[in-house]
Scaffold this active site. Structure first.
Site, mmCIF file in Angstrom:
data_model
loop_
_atom_site.group_PDB
_atom_site.id
_atom_site.type_symbol
_atom_site.label_atom_id
_atom_site.label_comp_id
_atom_site.label_asym_id
_atom_site.label_seq_id
_atom_site.Cartn_x
_atom_site.Cartn_y
_atom_site.Cartn_z
ATOM 1 N N GLU A 16 -2.784 39.383 -44.136
ATOM 2 C CA GLU A 16 -1.800 38.312 -43.937
ATOM 3 C C GLU A 16 -0.608 38.796 -43.121
ATOM 4 O OE1 GLU A 16 -2.923 38.031 -48.420
ATOM 5 O OE2 GLU A 16 -3.039 39.519 -46.805
ATOM 6 N N HIS A 19 -1.491 44.539 -44.737
ATOM 7 C CA HIS A 19 -2.469 43.610 -45.292
ATOM 8 C C HIS A 19 -2.831 42.593 -44.211
ATOM 9 C CE1 HIS A 19 -1.347 44.338 -49.799
ATOM 10 N NE2 HIS A 19 -1.603 45.456 -49.133
ATOM 11 N N CYS A 30 2.910 39.754 -49.571
ATOM 12 C CA CYS A 30 2.469 38.777 -48.581
ATOM 13 C C CYS A 30 3.029 37.395 -48.882
ATOM 14 C CB CYS A 30 0.948 38.739 -48.531
ATOM 15 S SG CYS A 30 0.212 40.288 -47.945
#
Length: 269
Positions: free
Chosen positions: A140, A138, A171
């Site tokens: 992040e 992802h 995350c």
């Protein structure tokens, strides 16, 4: 983010599936622009999966993240707040949006993130679990990993993370382990958001680190980018199914004419 469970059409063919679901809706927030004067930003180089370009932004006064823009009470226990966004927040979120467009160009769900220390961007990342064959890739996570390599420390105290979509539980956990001081996100995620939309990972008082969370910065723009992406995917899926259906149907010219069949049956020779 997770693979879509369902949509209005039939399931997508494998080549058109993607590693994130489409949220049912993105409720616009009542954010307003701060009064700090604009400052010029110059960005050079390619963002890539995790760029090393450093961007300096002139400091401006941060908003009060404990007061809602419409002066209404915050939900009980909610860690995410909606407050007037400062010029600084708007500018860093714009950089996260630019990273999200890199994800779109790669055929990934358009989510981008930048990690800031003071007034310097020290790392960037965009969503790419499909291309990276990595369920943890992802935006992040990419930014956090790269920032940790840059500062040679898995702890990132005093840093802020700007991301275009509300972080998920994975995350959120990494953000807390990295000791991020503040998270600012754009669109809310009603399916996997861990900043209050589904769960509120940052509101637990038993945790040994507490991150300040602010949501709804450039929310309409961030939500529109996601909606347009999924709309295009649905259109491509419909076209692919229509083409496959047309391919499977027999062509009229390939069938024998009825008169020819009758004649062949009546002809003794």
């Amino acid at each position: 983010m997770s693979e879509p469970e369902s949509c209005a059409d039939a399931p997508l063919p494998p080549e058109l599936r993607f590693a994130a679901h489409e949220p049912d809706s993105f409720a616009p927030c009542n954010s307003t622009t701060g009064t700090a004067s604009p400052e010029h930003i110059e960005v050079s180089g390619s963002i890539g999966n995790a760029g090393t370009d450093r961007v300096t932004v002139a400091p401006s006064t941060d908003c009060d993240t404990r007061v809602c823009a419409d002066n209404t009470a915050l939900p009980s226990g909610a860690s995410s707040t909606v407050a007037p966004a400062s010029e600084r927040d708007l500018r860093f979120m714009a950089l996260a949006q630019a990273a999200a467009e890199e994800a779109r160009a790669a055929g990934e769900v358009p989510v981008g993130a930048v990690l800031v220390r003071g007034d310097e961007v020290i790392a960037r990342g965009f969503n790419h679990p499909i291309g990276g064959h990595d369920p943890s890739a992802h935006a992040e996570m990419v930014a956090l990993r790269h920032a940790a390599q840059i500062v040679a420390n898995y702890r990132l105290p005093g840093c802020e993370l700007y991301v275009t979509l509300e972080p998920c539980l994975m995350c959120a956990g990494a953000i807390m382990h990295a000791r991020i001081a503040r998270v600012v996100f754009g669109a809310r995620d009603p399916k996997t958001g861990a900043c209050g939309s589904v769960v509120d990972a940052f509101a637990n008082p038993q945790l040994n680190h507490h991150t300040t969370v602010m949501g709804g910065v450039r929310e309409d723009e961030c939500a529109a980018a996601l909606k347009s992406f999924f709309a295009e995917r649905r259109r491509a899926s419909r076209e692919a199914r229509a083409a496959a259906k047309a391919e499977a149907q027999p062509h009229p010219e390939a069938e024998p004419h009825p008169d020819a069949i009758v004649q062949s049956h009546s002809d003794p020779t």
